[in-house]
Design a protein around this motif. Structure first.
Motif, PDB file in Angstrom:
ATOM      1  N   THR A   9      69.030 -23.076  39.402  1.00  0.00           N
ATOM      2  CA  THR A   9      69.336 -22.193  39.996  1.00  0.00           C
ATOM      3  C   THR A   9      69.844 -21.019  38.795  1.00  0.00           C
ATOM      4  N   ARG A  10      70.073 -21.565  37.565  1.00  0.00           N
ATOM      5  CA  ARG A  10      70.641 -20.584  36.597  1.00  0.00           C
ATOM      6  C   ARG A  10      69.430 -19.776  35.984  1.00  0.00           C
ATOM      7  N   SER A  11      68.153 -20.427  36.177  1.00  0.00           N
ATOM      8  CA  SER A  11      66.996 -19.948  35.444  1.00  0.00           C
ATOM      9  C   SER A  11      66.751 -18.709  35.961  1.00  0.00           C
ATOM     10  N   ALA A  12      65.850 -17.935  35.422  1.00  0.00           N
ATOM     11  CA  ALA A  12      65.075 -16.699  35.720  1.00  0.00           C
ATOM     12  C   ALA A  12      64.138 -17.100  37.190  1.00  0.00           C
ATOM     13  N   LEU A  13      63.526 -18.117  36.908  1.00  0.00           N
ATOM     14  CA  LEU A  13      62.678 -18.926  37.930  1.00  0.00           C
ATOM     15  C   LEU A  13      63.616 -18.921  39.110  1.00  0.00           C
ATOM     16  N   GLY A  14      64.673 -19.444  39.030  1.00  0.00           N
ATOM     17  CA  GLY A  14      65.506 -19.633  40.173  1.00  0.00           C
ATOM     18  C   GLY A  14      66.061 -18.274  40.944  1.00  0.00           C
ATOM     19  N   ARG A  15      66.318 -17.505  40.198  1.00  0.00           N
ATOM     20  CA  ARG A  15      66.587 -16.059  40.490  1.00  0.00           C
ATOM     21  C   ARG A  15      65.692 -15.390  41.274  1.00  0.00           C
ATOM     22  N   SER A  16      64.217 -15.439  40.566  1.00  0.00           N
ATOM     23  CA  SER A  16      63.272 -14.718  41.570  1.00  0.00           C
ATOM     24  C   SER A  16      62.854 -15.713  42.770  1.00  0.00           C
ATOM     25  N   MET A  17      63.160 -16.952  42.824  1.00  0.00           N
ATOM     26  CA  MET A  17      63.214 -17.419  44.087  1.00  0.00           C
ATOM     27  C   MET A  17      64.272 -17.090  45.245  1.00  0.00           C
ATOM     28  N   VAL A  18      65.501 -16.689  44.813  1.00  0.00           N
ATOM     29  CA  VAL A  18      66.265 -16.141  45.459  1.00  0.00           C
ATOM     30  C   VAL A  18      65.766 -14.928  46.097  1.00  0.00           C
ATOM     31  N   ALA A  19      65.332 -13.897  45.171  1.00  0.00           N
ATOM     32  CA  ALA A  19      64.833 -12.819  45.352  1.00  0.00           C
ATOM     33  C   ALA A  19      63.992 -12.764  46.576  1.00  0.00           C
ATOM     34  N   MET A  20      63.157 -13.864  46.692  1.00  0.00           N
ATOM     35  CA  MET A  20      61.867 -14.164  47.750  1.00  0.00           C
ATOM     36  C   MET A  20      62.833 -13.992  48.744  1.00  0.00           C
ATOM     37  N   ARG A  21      64.023 -14.815  48.872  1.00  0.00           N
ATOM     38  CA  ARG A  21      64.738 -15.037  49.931  1.00  0.00           C
ATOM     39  C   ARG A  21      65.446 -13.760  50.532  1.00  0.00           C
ATOM     40  N   GLU A  22      65.965 -13.047  49.687  1.00  0.00           N
ATOM     41  CA  GLU A  22      66.695 -11.811  50.078  1.00  0.00           C
ATOM     42  C   GLU A  22      65.953 -10.889  50.412  1.00  0.00           C
ATOM     43  N   ASN A  23      64.784 -10.362  49.664  1.00  0.00           N
ATOM     44  CA  ASN A  23      63.979  -9.065  49.884  1.00  0.00           C
ATOM     45  C   ASN A  23      62.514  -9.369  49.316  1.00  0.00           C
ATOM     46  N   GLU A  24      61.659  -9.923  50.249  1.00  0.00           N
ATOM     47  CA  GLU A  24      60.448 -10.322  49.574  1.00  0.00           C
ATOM     48  C   GLU A  24      59.700  -8.891  49.064  1.00  0.00           C
ATOM     49  N   GLU A  25      59.733  -7.928  49.810  1.00  0.00           N
ATOM     50  CA  GLU A  25      59.108  -6.678  49.619  1.00  0.00           C
ATOM     51  C   GLU A  25      59.799  -6.027  48.426  1.00  0.00           C
TER      52      GLU A  25
ATOM     53  N   ARG B  71      53.139 -16.816  44.154  1.00  0.00           N
ATOM     54  CA  ARG B  71      53.122 -17.582  43.258  1.00  0.00           C
ATOM     55  C   ARG B  71      54.544 -18.290  43.101  1.00  0.00           C
ATOM     56  N   VAL B  72      55.646 -17.337  43.203  1.00  0.00           N
ATOM     57  CA  VAL B  72      57.052 -18.103  43.386  1.00  0.00           C
ATOM     58  C   VAL B  72      57.243 -18.952  44.334  1.00  0.00           C
ATOM     59  N   LYS B  73      56.821 -18.600  45.400  1.00  0.00           N
ATOM     60  CA  LYS B  73      57.084 -19.586  46.508  1.00  0.00           C
ATOM     61  C   LYS B  73      56.299 -20.790  46.592  1.00  0.00           C
ATOM     62  N   LEU B  74      55.040 -20.973  46.083  1.00  0.00           N
ATOM     63  CA  LEU B  74      54.335 -21.979  45.848  1.00  0.00           C
ATOM     64  C   LEU B  74      54.841 -22.850  44.900  1.00  0.00           C
ATOM     65  N   THR B  75      55.512 -22.077  43.712  1.00  0.00           N
ATOM     66  CA  THR B  75      56.300 -22.955  42.785  1.00  0.00           C
ATOM     67  C   THR B  75      57.382 -23.690  43.457  1.00  0.00           C
ATOM     68  N   ALA B  76      58.209 -23.180  44.281  1.00  0.00           N
ATOM     69  CA  ALA B  76      59.355 -23.463  44.987  1.00  0.00           C
ATOM     70  C   ALA B  76      58.909 -24.867  45.725  1.00  0.00           C
TER      71      ALA B  76
ATOM     72  N   LEU C 216      74.514 -28.229  56.921  1.00  0.00           N
ATOM     73  CA  LEU C 216      75.860 -28.756  57.038  1.00  0.00           C
ATOM     74  C   LEU C 216      76.468 -28.548  55.534  1.00  0.00           C
ATOM     75  N   GLY C 217      75.925 -29.040  54.699  1.00  0.00           N
ATOM     76  CA  GLY C 217      76.430 -29.011  53.338  1.00  0.00           C
ATOM     77  C   GLY C 217      76.461 -27.610  52.652  1.00  0.00           C
ATOM     78  N   GLY C 218      75.453 -26.575  53.106  1.00  0.00           N
ATOM     79  CA  GLY C 218      75.548 -25.333  52.643  1.00  0.00           C
ATOM     80  C   GLY C 218      74.231 -24.831  51.835  1.00  0.00           C
ATOM     81  N   ALA C 219      73.354 -24.189  52.879  1.00  0.00           N
ATOM     82  CA  ALA C 219      71.907 -23.763  52.001  1.00  0.00           C
ATOM     83  C   ALA C 219      72.336 -23.129  50.837  1.00  0.00           C
ATOM     84  N   GLY C 220      71.433 -23.324  49.838  1.00  0.00           N
ATOM     85  CA  GLY C 220      71.623 -22.632  48.729  1.00  0.00           C
ATOM     86  C   GLY C 220      72.501 -22.955  47.749  1.00  0.00           C
ATOM     87  N   THR C 221      73.551 -24.116  48.062  1.00  0.00           N
ATOM     88  CA  THR C 221      74.308 -24.612  46.931  1.00  0.00           C
ATOM     89  C   THR C 221      73.944 -25.729  46.385  1.00  0.00           C
TER      90      THR C 221
END
Lengths: 311, 292
Positions: A176-192, A203-208, A249-254
Motif C-alpha cells: 500500500t505504501r509502494s508506487a505499485l500499490g498506489r497505481s492499483m488504487v488509481a485503477m479503483r478510483e479512475n481507470e480512464e 498490467r496493473v490489474k493483472l499484477t494485483a 466487514l473489516g473495511g475494504a482497502g485497509t
C-alpha cells in the motif's frame, strides 16, 4: 507513517502473545482465522485496493489447497515443496483467469470469475477418483511436517499460521505504501484517468490479481497442511463469498481490515451456530447490513472519521 | 435400448429441462433487462416456489389436481410479494447500483435459504403430480406430466411475450427499460415498475419451480442449479433479450439432457459454465444479443 508500522508490528506481537493465554479451542480457532485472514488479505488486494470485485477467489484458494494436498497425498512430495507448489498454483490460476476475465469489467467481471470458479469446483467433483469429491481427503499426519517441525501439533501450527499471516500483513503494508500499490488504487478510483497518465490498466490489474492469487494459494496450501483436510467445500462459491464478507466487514482497502473482519465474522458465526442453527442468516444479514448501512466497514469508517493515517 | 430411443429419451428429458429453464431464465432476464441488476437471489425465489408448493399441497384438502392448481396460483403470488418487499427494503435503498445489488442479493439468498431451512427443514420432500397417466411410446413409457410441463411452460412464455408486447403494463416496462429518465418525465412511477418487474421475475421462477417439484422434490438447497443455469442461459442469450434467452434455454436444456445421459451431468455443467465465461469474455453482448 511510523505509527502504522508500530500498529501492525503490535498486532503481530499481540497475536504471538495470545497463544500462551488462550484455551485450546480458541487457540486452534485463531490459527484458522489467521490462515483465513491471509486469504482475505489477498482478496483485499484485488477488491479493496484495486477495485476488482471477484466472485472467483475460491478457485485460487482451492488451487493452492488441492495442488498441495494432491502432491503430498498422490505424488508423495515432501511438505515444503508441496506448499511452494500450492502457492504457485494459486498465482498461476489467478493469472490464467485474469488474462481472460480482465477483458471485461464490473458486473461481467464478477460473473466471469464466478463461472470459472464454479467450473473449477465442478472439476474437483468430476475427478472424484483422485479428489474424493465432496467427501474430500485427509492428509497423513506423518506427511504434515517440514524438517523437524511437526505442523499438526498445536504449537507449531499456531506459529506457522502466524508466520504466514505476518508475512502477508507486512507485504500488504509495504504494497500500500509502494508506487505499485498506489497505481492499483488509481485503477479503483479512475481507470480512464490513470490510463491517460500512462499506466497500463490491464498490467496493473493483472499484477494485483496475481498477487491476490498467491495469497489465496498460500492460504489454501497452508490450510491443507495445518488442518490436514482437503475438500470440495473449500472450492465452492461460499469460499468466494467469505473473503468478500471479511473484507467488507473489516473495511475494504485497509491493511488490517481483512483480519479484523475474519476474526469478528468467524466468532459471529461460531457463536450463532452454538445458539441456533441459523448461521446462514447471520452471514446474509451481515452482508445486507454492511452494503446498506456501512459500505466502508469498521476500519474504513474509523479511518474516515478519526485516524486518517491508518493504512 | 438401442441408440435411437436412448437419444429420443435424452432429448425428451432435455426438453422438459429446457422448458423449466426458459421460465426461470426469462424471469432473470426480465429483471436484468428492465432494472439493469443481476439478481443472485433468483435461485432462492425458485426454491421458495417449490417449498411453498409443498406447504400448499400438503395443507390443501381435496384431490391432488386441485391442490396443485392452488399451488400454481398461490406460490408465485407469495414469492412475488417477497420479492417486491425485498425490492422496497433493499434494492431501492441501494439506488440499483449493480455491484452493491450483487452483494445484497447474495445476502438475501442466504437469508431465504435459512428461512427455508428453519421453517421447512433439511429434507427433500415430494409433491404429488396432479395426474399420473403415462404416454406409451413403442420403446418406453413416458410421464404424461412431463409433457404437460412443457406445454404449460410454452403457454406461460407466450403469455409473458404477449404481456410485454401487447399490454399497457408491458409498454411501460419497455419504456422504463429503454430510458428510465424519460419514462419518469412522462409520469411513469419507475419505482413501482421496478418493484413489479422484480416480483414478476421472481414469480416466473416460482412457477417454474412449482411445475418441476413433482419431478424433482423440494429442498432448501435446490436453488443453486437453476440460478447457475439461468445465468448461463441469460448470458449466452444476450443479457435482457427475451428471444435470445428462449433460444439459449432450448440449446442448454437439450445439450444438458444429451450430455448428462451419455456422459455425466457434472461434465455437462462444467462445459456450460466454461462456455458462458468465454462468451462473456469474447462476446459480452451474448451469442444472440444485438448490442452491448
Amino acid at each position: 507513517m511510523n505509527r502504522a508500522l508500530v500498529l501492525h508490528l503490535g498486532v503481530i506481537v499481540a497475536l504471538f502473545a495470545m497463544q500462551f493465554v488462550l484455551p485450546p479451542y480458541h487457540h486452534t480457532n485463531l490459527a484458522r482465522i489467521m490462515v483465513l485472514a491471509t486469504f482475505a488479505m489477498g482478496y483485499n488486494i484485488a477488491f479493496g485496493t484495486t477495485g476488482l470485485l471477484s466472485l472467483g477467489h475460491a478457485l485460487f484458494f482451492g488451487a493452492g489447497m488441492y495442488a498441495t494436498g494432491l502432491l503430498i497425498g498422490q505424488v508423495g512430495l515432501p511438505t515444503g515443496p508441496a506448499l511452494i507448489a500450492g502457492i504457485m498454483a494459486g498465482g498461476a490460476v489467478a493469472v490464467a483467469v485474469g488474462v481472460l476475465a480482465l477483458r471485461t469489467g464490473g458486473v461481467s467481471f464478477m460473473i466471469v470469475t464466478l463461472m470459472f470458479a464454479q467450473a473449477g469446483y465442478l472439476t474437483v467433483l468430476y475427478f472424484g477418483a483422485w479428489t474424493r469429491g465432496d467427501e474430500g481427503f485427509v492428509i497423513d499426519r506423518a506427511a504434515r511436517a517440514i524438517g523437524p517441525f511437526d505442523l499438526s501439533s498445536d504449537t507449531t501450527r499456531y506459529l506457522a499460521a502466524l508466520v504466514l499471516f505476518s508475512a502477508g500483513l507486512m507485504i500488504h503494508l509495504a504494497l500500500t505504501r509502494s508506487a505499485l500499490g498506489r497505481s492499483m488504487v488509481a485503477m479503483r478510483e479512475n481507470e480512464e484517468r490513470s490510463r491517460m497518465l500512462g499506466y497500463d490498466p490491464f498490467r496493473v490489474k493483472l499484477t494485483a490479481l496475481a498477487l491476490s492469487g498467491l495469497y489465496a494459494g498460500a492460504a489454501g496450501a497452508a490450510y491443507a497442511v495445518l488442518f490436514g483436510y482437503v475438500g470440495a467445500t473449500f472450492a465452492s462459491i461460499q469460499y468466494s463469498i467469505l473473503p468478500l464478507l471479511y473484507v467488507l466487514l473489516g473495511g475494504a482497502g485497509t491493511v488490517l481490515g481483512p483480519f479484523l473482519g475474519a476474526l469478528l465474522m468467524f466468532y459471529l458465526i461460531d457463536l450463532s451456530s452454538s445458539v441456533t442453527t441459523a448461521h446462514l442468516v447471520v452471514v446474509g444479514a451481515a452482508l445486507l447490513i454492511l452494503v446498506l448501512f456501512a459500505p466502508r466497514g469498521i476500519l474504513g469508517t474509523i479511518r474516515e472519521r478519526w485516524l486518517p493515517w491508518l493504512p | 435400448m438401442d441408440f435411437g430411443p436412448f437419444l429420443l429419451l435424452a432429448l425428451m428429458e432435455g426438453t422438459v429441462m429446457a422448458a423449466v429453464l426458459a421460465l426461470t431464465a426469462v424471469g432473470l432476464s426480465l429483471v436484468f433487462g428492465v432494472m439493469r441488476v443481476v439478481n443472485v437471489a433468483h435461485g432462492e425465489f425458485f426454491m421458495l416456489g417449490a417449498v411453498s408448493a409443498w406447504f400448499v399441497t400438503t395443507w390443501m384438502p381435496g384431490p391432488p389436481w386441485l391442490a396443485f392448481m392452488a399451488a400454481l396460483i398461490l406460490c408465485p403470488l407469495l414469492v412475488g410479494a417477497v420479492a417486491a418487499t425485498a425490492d422496497r427494503l433493499v434494492l431501492k435503498r441501494l439506488h440499483y447500483d449493480p455491484e452493491a445489488i450483487i452483494v445484497a442479493t447474495i445476502g438475501l439468498s442466504y437469508i431465504l435459504q435459512q428461512a427455508a431451512l428453519s421453517f421447512y427443514g433439511p429434507d427433500a420432500r415430494p409433491v404429488a403430480a396432479p395426474f399420473t397417466w403415462r404416454l406409451q411410446l413403442p420403446w418406453f413409457g413416458y410421464s404424461g406430466y412431463k409433457v404437460a410441463v412443457v406445454v404449460a411452460a410454452a403457454v406461460l412464455l407466450v403469455g409473458v411475450w404477449l404481456f410485454m408486447t401487447r399490454s399497457r403494463a408491458g409498454l411501460i416496462m419497455r419504456a422504463t427499460q429503454m430510458d428510465g429518465e424519460t419514462a419518469r418525465a412522462f409520469g411513469i412511477d419507475t419505482g413501482r415498475v421496478y418493484a413489479l418487474v422484480f416480483a414478476l421475475g421472481a414469480g416466473l421462477a416460482a412457477v417454474a419451480a412449482v411445475l418441476i417439484v413433482p419431478i424433482q422434490q423440494a429442498h432448501y438447497l435446490m436453488g443453486h442449479d437453476p440460478l447457475l443455469l439461468s445465468f448461463i442461459v441469460v448470458i449466452i442469450g444476450g443479457l435482457g433479450s427475451l428471444r435470445g434467452t428462449l433460444v439459449a434455454a432450448v440449446l442448454i436444456g437439450l445439450s444438458d439432457g444429451v450430455i448428462s445421459v451419455f456422459f455425466s451431468p457434472t461434465l455437462a455443467k462444467i462445459l456450460a459454465t466454461l462456455l458462458v465465461a468465454l462468451v462473456l469474455v469474447f462476446r459480452p453482448q451474448g451469442l444472440f444479443g444485438a448490442r452491448a
